[in-house]
Design a protein around this motif. Structure first.
Motif, PDB file in Angstrom:
ATOM      1  N   GLY A  49       1.060  -1.334   0.144  1.00 13.28           N
ATOM      2  CA  GLY A  49      -0.257  -0.099  -0.195  1.00 13.28           C
ATOM      3  C   GLY A  49       0.850   1.348  -0.014  1.00 13.28           C
ATOM      4  O   GLY A  49       1.730   1.283   0.027  1.00 13.28           O
ATOM      5  N   LEU A  50       0.727   2.259  -0.707  1.00 10.38           N
ATOM      6  CA  LEU A  50       1.382   3.667  -0.837  1.00 10.38           C
ATOM      7  C   LEU A  50       0.665   4.569   0.145  1.00 10.38           C
ATOM      8  O   LEU A  50      -0.292   4.697   0.562  1.00 10.38           O
ATOM      9  CB  LEU A  50       0.608   4.018  -1.630  1.00 10.38           C
ATOM     10  CG  LEU A  50       1.290   3.009  -2.888  1.00 10.38           C
ATOM     11  CD1 LEU A  50       1.283   4.255  -4.942  1.00 10.38           C
ATOM     12  CD2 LEU A  50       2.949   2.365  -3.516  1.00 10.38           C
ATOM     13  N   PRO A  51       1.643   5.388   0.700  1.00  6.61           N
ATOM     14  CA  PRO A  51       1.219   6.699   1.799  1.00  6.61           C
ATOM     15  C   PRO A  51       1.226   7.584   0.898  1.00  6.61           C
ATOM     16  O   PRO A  51       1.378   7.893   0.193  1.00  6.61           O
ATOM     17  CB  PRO A  51       2.382   6.412   2.686  1.00  6.61           C
ATOM     18  CG  PRO A  51       3.728   5.792   1.749  1.00  6.61           C
ATOM     19  CD  PRO A  51       3.337   4.991   1.099  1.00  6.61           C
ATOM     20  N   ILE A  71      15.316   4.167  -6.263  1.00  4.40           N
ATOM     21  CA  ILE A  71      15.014   3.258  -6.553  1.00  4.40           C
ATOM     22  C   ILE A  71      13.587   3.438  -6.829  1.00  4.40           C
ATOM     23  O   ILE A  71      12.895   3.622  -7.423  1.00  4.40           O
ATOM     24  CB  ILE A  71      14.729   2.064  -5.086  1.00  4.40           C
ATOM     25  CG1 ILE A  71      16.224   1.276  -5.382  1.00  4.40           C
ATOM     26  CG2 ILE A  71      13.573   0.920  -5.750  1.00  4.40           C
ATOM     27  CD1 ILE A  71      16.764   0.090  -3.820  1.00  4.40           C
ATOM     28  N   LEU A  72      13.114   4.289  -5.161  1.00  6.56           N
ATOM     29  CA  LEU A  72      11.497   4.866  -5.347  1.00  6.56           C
ATOM     30  C   LEU A  72      11.529   5.647  -6.346  1.00  6.56           C
ATOM     31  O   LEU A  72      10.371   5.678  -7.108  1.00  6.56           O
ATOM     32  CB  LEU A  72      11.324   5.854  -4.388  1.00  6.56           C
ATOM     33  CG  LEU A  72       9.978   6.821  -3.608  1.00  6.56           C
ATOM     34  CD1 LEU A  72       9.081   5.546  -3.423  1.00  6.56           C
ATOM     35  CD2 LEU A  72      10.574   7.928  -2.744  1.00  6.56           C
ATOM     36  N   LYS A  73      12.101   7.013  -7.086  1.00  5.09           N
ATOM     37  CA  LYS A  73      11.966   7.542  -8.066  1.00  5.09           C
ATOM     38  C   LYS A  73      12.298   7.545  -9.344  1.00  5.09           C
ATOM     39  O   LYS A  73      11.627   7.771 -10.327  1.00  5.09           O
ATOM     40  CB  LYS A  73      12.852   8.925  -7.471  1.00  5.09           C
ATOM     41  CG  LYS A  73      12.844   9.700  -6.315  1.00  5.09           C
ATOM     42  CD  LYS A  73      11.047  10.538  -6.460  1.00  5.09           C
ATOM     43  CE  LYS A  73      10.865  10.944  -4.735  1.00  5.09           C
ATOM     44  NZ  LYS A  73       9.881  11.678  -5.183  1.00  5.09           N
ATOM     45  N   SER A  74      12.545   6.252  -9.461  1.00  2.00           N
ATOM     46  CA  SER A  74      13.272   5.432 -10.969  1.00  2.00           C
ATOM     47  C   SER A  74      12.071   4.376 -11.163  1.00  2.00           C
ATOM     48  O   SER A  74      11.631   3.929 -12.293  1.00  2.00           O
ATOM     49  CB  SER A  74      14.260   4.986 -11.067  1.00  2.00           C
ATOM     50  OG  SER A  74      14.119   3.705 -10.110  1.00  2.00           O
ATOM     51  N   ASP A  75      10.411   5.090 -10.119  1.00  2.00           N
ATOM     52  CA  ASP A  75      10.036   3.294 -10.074  1.00  2.00           C
ATOM     53  C   ASP A  75       8.333   4.277 -10.338  1.00  2.00           C
ATOM     54  O   ASP A  75       7.944   4.945  -9.784  1.00  2.00           O
ATOM     55  CB  ASP A  75       9.024   2.585  -9.625  1.00  2.00           C
ATOM     56  CG  ASP A  75       8.440   1.621  -8.648  1.00  2.00           C
ATOM     57  OD1 ASP A  75       7.543   1.783  -9.775  1.00  2.00           O
ATOM     58  OD2 ASP A  75       8.401   0.463  -8.702  1.00  2.00           O
ATOM     59  N   ASP A  76       7.767   4.148 -11.796  1.00  2.00           N
ATOM     60  CA  ASP A  76       6.792   5.376 -12.072  1.00  2.00           C
ATOM     61  C   ASP A  76       5.140   5.114 -11.142  1.00  2.00           C
ATOM     62  O   ASP A  76       4.855   5.950 -11.216  1.00  2.00           O
ATOM     63  CB  ASP A  76       5.909   4.507 -13.303  1.00  2.00           C
ATOM     64  CG  ASP A  76       6.480   5.375 -13.766  1.00  2.00           C
ATOM     65  OD1 ASP A  76       7.833   6.017 -13.928  1.00  2.00           O
ATOM     66  OD2 ASP A  76       7.281   4.509 -15.748  1.00  2.00           O
ATOM     67  N   LYS A  79       7.028   7.203  -7.897  1.00  2.00           N
ATOM     68  CA  LYS A  79       7.742   8.764  -7.748  1.00  2.00           C
ATOM     69  C   LYS A  79       7.630   9.483  -7.402  1.00  2.00           C
ATOM     70  O   LYS A  79       7.834  10.797  -7.268  1.00  2.00           O
ATOM     71  CB  LYS A  79       9.361   8.539  -8.886  1.00  2.00           C
ATOM     72  CG  LYS A  79       7.926   8.733 -10.830  1.00  2.00           C
ATOM     73  CD  LYS A  79       8.345   8.856 -11.322  1.00  2.00           C
ATOM     74  CE  LYS A  79       7.379   9.278 -12.800  1.00  2.00           C
ATOM     75  NZ  LYS A  79       8.748   8.794 -14.056  1.00  2.00           N
ATOM     76  N   HIS A  80       5.822   9.421  -7.201  1.00  2.00           N
ATOM     77  CA  HIS A  80       4.981  10.393  -6.841  1.00  2.00           C
ATOM     78  C   HIS A  80       4.654  10.943  -5.867  1.00  2.00           C
ATOM     79  O   HIS A  80       4.301  12.144  -4.949  1.00  2.00           O
ATOM     80  CB  HIS A  80       3.432  10.016  -7.252  1.00  2.00           C
ATOM     81  CG  HIS A  80       2.712   9.399  -7.275  1.00  2.00           C
ATOM     82  ND1 HIS A  80       3.205   8.073  -7.533  1.00  2.00           N
ATOM     83  CD2 HIS A  80       1.996   9.724  -6.326  1.00  2.00           C
ATOM     84  CE1 HIS A  80       2.190   7.202  -6.777  1.00  2.00           C
ATOM     85  NE2 HIS A  80       1.679   7.945  -5.572  1.00  2.00           N
ATOM     86  N   ARG A 100      17.975  16.546  -6.675  1.00  2.00           N
ATOM     87  CA  ARG A 100      17.951  15.977  -8.026  1.00  2.00           C
ATOM     88  C   ARG A 100      17.399  14.837  -8.200  1.00  2.00           C
ATOM     89  O   ARG A 100      16.544  14.532  -8.912  1.00  2.00           O
ATOM     90  CB  ARG A 100      19.842  16.265  -7.613  1.00  2.00           C
ATOM     91  CG  ARG A 100      20.306  15.437  -9.630  1.00  2.00           C
ATOM     92  CD  ARG A 100      21.676  14.162  -9.921  1.00  2.00           C
ATOM     93  NE  ARG A 100      21.172  13.445  -8.898  1.00  2.00           N
ATOM     94  CZ  ARG A 100      21.143  12.154  -9.387  1.00  2.00           C
ATOM     95  NH1 ARG A 100      20.145  12.181 -10.815  1.00  2.00           N
ATOM     96  NH2 ARG A 100      20.874  11.559  -9.385  1.00  2.00           N
ATOM     97  N   LEU A 101      17.331  13.729  -6.811  1.00  2.00           N
ATOM     98  CA  LEU A 101      16.251  12.387  -7.055  1.00  2.00           C
ATOM     99  C   LEU A 101      15.247  12.782  -6.639  1.00  2.00           C
ATOM    100  O   LEU A 101      13.819  11.917  -7.437  1.00  2.00           O
ATOM    101  CB  LEU A 101      16.846  11.641  -5.910  1.00  2.00           C
ATOM    102  CG  LEU A 101      18.411  11.461  -6.364  1.00  2.00           C
ATOM    103  CD1 LEU A 101      18.691  10.382  -5.327  1.00  2.00           C
ATOM    104  CD2 LEU A 101      18.236  10.103  -7.568  1.00  2.00           C
TER     105      LEU A 101
END
Length: 134
Positions: A49-51, A71-76, A79-80, A100-101
């Protein structure tokens, strides 16, 4: 109107976890807190589940904060999620790399508890006013 927000706290230091829980004890009924001890554990929790927001320490074993952010910001699918770094590191390289990330904010943990409590309350008050997309 303030909303109940789902927060993923990624922190390995037990004292910092206790301090965070104490700081939010008066507003806990407004929020749902899930806690992970490192980035690897957090990624596993994100599969369930997403927070609405992530509060992230940088200095952790296994998968540290920068590795987690990469990892987080490269996953569609992930990343939001607004991610706020909550750390003791005031290293310019860490700050630059985190922005930058794609982090939403970088907050230094103050030494005085009252200052810490004020920062946490301000962060959560701000994010409880935001509109989140599901």
């Amino acid at each position: 109107m303030d909303k109940k927000i789902k927060i993923l706290l990624i922190e390995d230091d037990k004292i910092e976890i206790l301090k965070f829980n104490r700081a939010i004890s008066s507003i806990l009924q407004k929020h749902i807190i899930t806690q992970a001890n490192n980035g690897k554990e957090a990624l596993s929790l994100l599969e369930k589940g997403l927070p609405n927001i992530i509060l992230l320490d940088l200095n952790m074993p296994d998968t540290n904060g920068i590795e987690f952010l990469t990892i987080l910001k490269s996953d569609d699918k992930l990343k939001h999620i607004p991610t706020i770094v909550l750390t003791t590191s005031d290293n310019d390289k860490d700050i630059s790399e985190c922005y930058r990330l794609g982090i939403a904010g970088y907050v230094l943990k103050p030494l005085k508890y009252q200052d810490y409590e004020k920062k946490i309350s301000t962060i959560l008050a701000y994010w409880s006013l935001n509109e989140f997309k599901k």
